[in-house]
Write a protein that holds these residues in place. Structure first.
Motif, PDB file in Angstrom:
ATOM      1  N   THR A   1       0.127  -5.495   0.431  1.00 43.78           N
ATOM      2  CA  THR A   1       1.257  -4.865  -0.254  1.00 43.78           C
ATOM      3  C   THR A   1       0.930  -4.669  -1.733  1.00 43.78           C
ATOM      4  O   THR A   1       1.306  -3.668  -2.326  1.00 43.78           O
ATOM      5  CB  THR A   1       2.535  -5.711  -0.145  1.00 43.78           C
ATOM      6  N   GLU A   2       0.169  -5.614  -2.288  1.00 41.96           N
ATOM      7  CA  GLU A   2      -0.236  -5.501  -3.689  1.00 41.96           C
ATOM      8  C   GLU A   2      -0.967  -4.171  -3.916  1.00 41.96           C
ATOM      9  O   GLU A   2      -0.633  -3.416  -4.835  1.00 41.96           O
ATOM     10  CB  GLU A   2      -1.168  -6.675  -3.971  1.00 41.96           C
TER      11      GLU A   2
ATOM     12  N   VAL B   1       1.423  -1.256  -3.662  1.00 39.02           N
ATOM     13  CA  VAL B   1       2.242  -1.091  -4.860  1.00 39.02           C
ATOM     14  C   VAL B   1       1.439  -0.425  -5.965  1.00 39.02           C
ATOM     15  O   VAL B   1       1.899   0.515  -6.609  1.00 39.02           O
ATOM     16  CB  VAL B   1       2.792  -2.449  -5.338  1.00 39.02           C
TER      17      VAL B   1
ATOM     18  N   THR C   1       1.328   3.199  -5.369  1.00 34.43           N
ATOM     19  CA  THR C   1       2.560   3.941  -5.603  1.00 34.43           C
ATOM     20  C   THR C   1       2.832   4.113  -7.093  1.00 34.43           C
ATOM     21  O   THR C   1       3.423   5.100  -7.486  1.00 34.43           O
ATOM     22  CB  THR C   1       3.776   3.248  -4.967  1.00 34.43           C
TER      23      THR C   1
ATOM     24  N   ASP D   1      -4.231   1.261   3.738  1.00 26.50           N
ATOM     25  CA  ASP D   1      -3.134   2.217   3.799  1.00 26.50           C
ATOM     26  C   ASP D   1      -1.947   1.748   2.977  1.00 26.50           C
ATOM     27  O   ASP D   1      -1.640   0.564   2.913  1.00 26.50           O
ATOM     28  CB  ASP D   1      -2.686   2.409   5.251  1.00 26.50           C
ATOM     29  N   THR D   2      -1.270   2.709   2.381  1.00 22.57           N
ATOM     30  CA  THR D   2      -0.122   2.353   1.544  1.00 22.57           C
ATOM     31  C   THR D   2       1.148   2.195   2.373  1.00 22.57           C
ATOM     32  O   THR D   2       2.179   1.817   1.851  1.00 22.57           O
ATOM     33  CB  THR D   2       0.127   3.439   0.488  1.00 22.57           C
ATOM     34  N   TYR D   3       1.057   2.487   3.668  1.00 23.26           N
ATOM     35  CA  TYR D   3       2.266   2.408   4.505  1.00 23.26           C
ATOM     36  C   TYR D   3       2.889   1.017   4.469  1.00 23.26           C
ATOM     37  O   TYR D   3       4.076   0.855   4.688  1.00 23.26           O
ATOM     38  CB  TYR D   3       1.945   2.783   5.951  1.00 23.26           C
ATOM     39  N   GLU D   4       2.066   0.030   4.168  1.00 22.16           N
ATOM     40  CA  GLU D   4       2.553  -1.346   4.150  1.00 22.16           C
ATOM     41  C   GLU D   4       3.736  -1.534   3.205  1.00 22.16           C
ATOM     42  O   GLU D   4       4.577  -2.386   3.420  1.00 22.16           O
ATOM     43  CB  GLU D   4       1.432  -2.305   3.722  1.00 22.16           C
ATOM     44  N   VAL D   5       3.760  -0.756   2.116  1.00 24.79           N
ATOM     45  CA  VAL D   5       4.818  -0.965   1.141  1.00 24.79           C
ATOM     46  C   VAL D   5       6.121  -0.310   1.581  1.00 24.79           C
ATOM     47  O   VAL D   5       7.187  -0.687   1.144  1.00 24.79           O
ATOM     48  CB  VAL D   5       4.441  -0.444  -0.258  1.00 24.79           C
ATOM     49  N   PHE D   6       6.016   0.694   2.442  1.00 32.20           N
ATOM     50  CA  PHE D   6       7.229   1.344   2.949  1.00 32.20           C
ATOM     51  C   PHE D   6       7.560   0.773   4.318  1.00 32.20           C
ATOM     52  O   PHE D   6       6.676   0.581   5.135  1.00 32.20           O
ATOM     53  CB  PHE D   6       6.996   2.851   3.090  1.00 32.20           C
ATOM     54  N   ARG D   7       8.789   0.530   4.567  1.00 38.30           N
ATOM     55  CA  ARG D   7       9.128  -0.017   5.872  1.00 38.30           C
ATOM     56  C   ARG D   7      10.438   0.553   6.377  1.00 38.30           C
ATOM     57  O   ARG D   7      11.365   0.639   5.601  1.00 38.30           O
ATOM     58  CB  ARG D   7       9.304  -1.528   5.743  1.00 38.30           C
TER      59      ARG D   7
END
Lengths: 217, 395, 323
Positions: free
Chosen positions: B288-289, B292, B295, B389-395
């Motif tokens: 997630t770091e 973030v 983003t 992947d940056t998808y981790e930050v969006f849920r």
């Protein structure tokens, strides 16, 4: 103004978004509502230039966000967008001050630590600047997350499920905060399945299901 | 503008590194690796330097009489036989040998010297500097002690006199006349200089017999030819040239190189496995770091840079720490345990010092033999992290 | 006798690391050329785009390593010199085998190509849709083979260094004797090499002024070659203040204040920027071209100032020219 035109997103053979089109006016408050798995998060990452659509385009003031090289998309996010996430997504090991660094150090302007302290003061957490995130209460963490979103004075705030797993008081405080900054002229885009936002006044609601827009209110 | 941005990323990497637990683990591994390699390098370089210095001291040719593979004493008549070989600068018959001092289980080098004759080595000349030679000719029981021996005698209270046992069992007494200082210890640490006659008695040499003959020549390119001429005239001798001695050291070294290869390979392999293993385990919070960071405007390359800076910071500290520890270990504590692995050298010489050597070349060598491999092993894990992947930050 | 020293082992180990990454890069290059299609939105395409990052990291790593390694290599050869009869510096060691001269040329060429690749990649990543992807991976395959060739030459060089054979060193290599090095350094006479260098520099100045960057690039490649000639033949004798001492490597030693590092830095980066104007002419944008041309010209000019300074200094002190 953000124009979303005919956005379709496939991943391998799976269709995640299909022909999404709507417009977000400057200074408006848009709520993207729908159950989880309806494609809200993917839509947010396409709007912010983090992912590219299979077809269609996102225009920000007539600049095609979907066709920016990674570097320029990064600058766009850094300058124009502030993000608020579910669970805040803060770096636990670092202090409050250090958590505000990532958006600031990468920015194309002069680094000024007073700017960070000013931001903390506005949200009344300046006394916690050197405290580790893991030692803060939920409400305090929420304010740090908001401070991080606002630090570069963005025009647009994008929030992904900002109220999930929050108690009623925190929910209300974030709602009020969003209303306040919306009045100060910022554009808000909130993806949520929480009805609390839908019931707000003066809000444009985009209802999504299975990658399709069901209704716009 | 751009430079300050890089600097800010670097400083942020510094903050992150200090707060990550894996950093300390990798730092430890890397420090050990740097320590081992630099300790090995320091020892070799130090021994090499010592060799180089002592090599300068050696006579061009040493003549030994050998019968049936055993070294015999050389009669004085041998000197007369080679006297007219052209190109010889000087010929010195020497009286010297080893004396086993069983009280401390060590060997001394006994060197017999006539203070009136010219010295065949510069270090011996230095030993006699500032000494009233006239006084030495009056008696025969004087001795000049090397630094190491002087210290040993001091410990066992042999301060005013010392007794040495002759081959026939009787003891002779010597009176310390001078102690050599620490500076000369490279050559003379285990040496006892006594008069030629006394040395004969102590080593059981008859009049007119010598241990060997040292020869120096004018033209250094002629050494091999002159050595051949000497062997031609004196049928039962062996000649040892400066180069022969150096070669025998060199052989020990190339044998040690094999050891180095093994050590080096195993160390690098272990390090890479550990580092890759430690860095690949990307946990949820780290994912997630990264998300973030992306983003808020970081590009994949910014994150990659951050990760590589983190590795650089760890390796730089480990590099400095490893070298410093190795320096203390080798030069202050004289490299216990480790030195035994280099014992091939100590079999040639009884005692040796580790002379302090430190230069750019050694630094460069250690750098080149550690840093590229470390960077290589963080490369793929860092790439994997940066492309998360940056998808981790969006849920 | 084969020489085996710890330095050599380290160099071999590093070569292993290089080969490992080269194989990875070659495999990715193949996939990129065959399968890369930006318009597709499949997970395979995304993984290819990610591997772009991996390859550019690998190439940056190579550049980051190759520069100190080149100096380390020369440093090591220098330290071998005393063990080889006749050799006084790295030139003697290189010259003791037929491979040395080619190895140095390949090493410099590989470095140039890697940095070119680095820039192509940088511009590629800043375009939408990665325009130069296929081009850069074809180029990478070429570079990989050059690096393999370099390793072969290097192994051959090390295996053929012999402490028994007597070699000639810089003094004679670049003098009248024709041996490995000079066999392709066709013999230029002092003043001619100086003349050609000055003429090439004047051409550079003209192309720079008229903004004719393609020809400027070509001229700077030529300048690199003639500058090395004149450095060996003419300028180095003034740096050493000895008419017989012609050597491109001894200037790197401490005795001459490490001036060689400055000289080579200016010459190599200057001609690198210059030649990029030719090699990357379709990729660089105009502002980059102008600034690179300016950098290049400035560095080449400084280079000539420094080497020229030694000539003038010698004349001022001694009142005569070296012949």
């Amino acid at each position: 103004m953000i124009e979303i035109k005919n956005i379709t997103k496939h991943f391998d053979d799976k269709i995640i978004l299909s022909k999404i089109s709507f417009t977000i006016e400057k200074g408006s408050f848009t709520v993207i509502n729908g159950p989880s798995g309806s494609g809200k998060s993917t839509l947010l990452s396409i709007i912010s230039g983090l992912a590219r659509p299979t077809s269609g385009e996102v225009l920000y003031n007539n600049i095609n966000i979907s066709k920016l090289p990674e570097k320029d998309a990064g600058i766009f996010r850094n300058e124009k967008i502030g993000f608020v996430f579910q669970k805040f997504n803060l770096v636990e090991n670092l202090t409050v001050y250090e958590n505000l660094l990532p958006p600031v150090i990468i920015a194309n302007k002069k680094f000024d630590k007073h700017h960070i302290y000013d931001m903390l003061r506005q949200l009344e957490i300046d006394s916690l600047a050197n405290t580790k995130i893991s030692k803060l209460s939920g409400g305090e963490q929420q304010r740090v997350a908001l401070a991080r979103a606002l630090i570069n004075n963005p025009e647009i705030i994008i929030a992904d499920e900002p109220t999930a797993n929050l108690d009623y008081n925190l929910k209300m405080s974030i709602l009020k905060f969003f209303e306040k900054i919306n009045k100060s002229g910022k554009t808000l885009i909130v993806a949520t399945h929480d009805d609390i936002f839908v019931r707000m006044k003066g809000v444009k609601v985009v209802l999504m299901e299975n990658g399709l827009i069901k209704a716009i209110k | 503008m751009k430079i300050t941005k890089e600097l800010r990323i670097f400083l942020f990497a510094l903050t992150l590194t200090a707060k990550r637990k894996t950093s300390y683990f990798i730092f430890l591994i890397l420090t050990i690796l740097v320590f081992l390699i630099s300790a090995a390098t320091f020892i070799t370089e130090s021994i090499k330097k010592e060799l180089f210095i002592t090599h300068e001291e050696l006579p061009d040719i040493v003549i030994q009489k050998v019968i049936g593979g055993r070294q015999q004493y050389v009669p004085y008549s041998y000197v007369d036989k080679i006297l007219d070989i052209p190109g010889l600068k000087d010929i010195t018959p020497r009286v010297w040998g080893y004396y086993y001092f069983d009280y401390a289980s060590v060997n001394f080098s006994i060197v017999g010297v006539d203070p009136l004759e010219p010295m065949y080595k510069k270090s011996l000349e230095d030993a006699f500097a500032n000494i009233d030679i006239g006084k030495l000719t009056e008696t025969e029981d004087w001795m000049i002690l090397g630094y190491g021996i002087a210290k040993l005698f001091d410990e066992i209270a042999y301060r005013n006199e010392a007794y040495f046992r002759k081959p026939d069992g009787e003891y002779i007494k010597f009176v310390p006349y001078k102690q050599l200082d620490k500076k000369s210890a490279i050559f003379n640490n285990d040496i006892v200089i006594i008069s030629k006659n006394a040395a004969r008695k102590l080593l059981g040499l008859e009049e007119n017999l010598y241990t060997d003959i040292a020869v120096n020549v004018y033209n250094k390119n002629e050494i091999v030819t002159i050595a051949a001429k000497i062997r031609d005239r004196l049928k039962d001798v062996r000649t040892i040239t400066k180069k022969d001695v150096l070669n025998s050291y060199q052989n020990v070294f190339s044998y040690k190189t094999g050891f180095f290869i093994a050590l080096f390979g195993i160390l690098l392999f272990t390090m890479m496995v550990i580092v890759i293993d430690k860095l690949s385990g990307l946990n949820e919070s780290e994912k997630t770091e990264i998300g973030v960071f992306k983003t808020v405007g970081w590009t994949t390359f910014d994150i990659l840079k951050l990760k590589l800076y983190e590795s650089f910071i760890i390796s730089f500290h480990a590099f400095i720490a490893g070298i410093l520890i190795a320096m203390f270990y080798v030069f202050t504590f004289k490299a216990p345990i480790f030195i035994d692995m280099f014992s091939g050298y100590s079999s040639l010489k009884m005692q040796y010092n580790l002379i302090f050597v430190f230069n750019l070349k050694i630094m460069f060598f250690i750098f080149i033999s550690v840093v590229p491999f470390y960077v290589a092993s963080v490369l793929i894990p860092s790439y994997k992290i940066a492309t998360t992947d940056t998808y981790e930050v969006f849920r | 006798m084969k020489f085996i020293s710890p330095e050599q082992i380290v160099i071999y180990f590093i070569n292993f690391v290089f080969i490992f990454f080269l194989v990875v890069a070659l495999k990715i290059s193949y996939l990129m050329i065959k399968k890369f299609d930006f318009s597709k939105s499949t997970s395979f395409q995304y993984s290819l785009e990610k591997r772009n990052v991996l390859v550019s990291t690998i190439v940056s790593f190579f550049i980051f390593l190759k520069v100190p390694l080149l100096f380390y290599f020369l440093f090591y050869l220098d330290s071998l010199a005393p063990s080889i009869p006749g050799a006084m510096c790295a030139v003697g060691v290189l010259n003791s085998t037929p491979y040395g001269a080619y190895l140095i040329i390949v090493k410099v060429a590989v470095l140039f190509m890697l940095v070119w690749w680095f820039y192509i990649n940088k511009f590629d990543l800043n375009t939408y849709g990665f325009k130069y992807t296929k081009l850069k991976y074809k180029f990478l395959i070429l570079i990989s083979f050059a690096i393999f060739l370099e390793f072969l030459l290097e192994i051959n060089l090390f295996n053929n260094i012999s402490p028994e054979k007597i070699v000639s060193c810089c003094g004679s290599v670049f003098g009248k004797d024709v041996k490995y090095f000079s066999s392709f350094l066709f013999n230029l006479n002092d003043n001619l090499s100086l003349l050609i260098t000055v003429v090439t520099f004047l051409l550079l100045a003209i192309f720079f002024k008229t903004k004719n960057y393609v020809f400027y690039g070509l001229a700077s490649l030529i300048f690199l070659i003639v500058a090395v000639y004149s450095l060996i033949d003419f300028f180095s004798t003034y740096i050493y203040e000895l008419p017989t001492h012609r050597c491109p490597f001894c200037i790197l030693q401490k005795d001459y204040g490490y001036i060689g590092y400055v000289i080579y830095f200016l010459l190599l980066t200057g001609t690198f920027y210059g030649s990029s104007l030719l090699v990357l002419k379709n990729i660089l944008d105009n502002t980059t071209k102008i600034s690179w041309a300016r950098n290049s010209f400035f560095m080449i000019f400084c280079y000539l100032l420094i080497v020229g300074f030694y000539v003038v200094k010698y004349y001022m002190v001694n009142g005569v020219w070296l012949t």
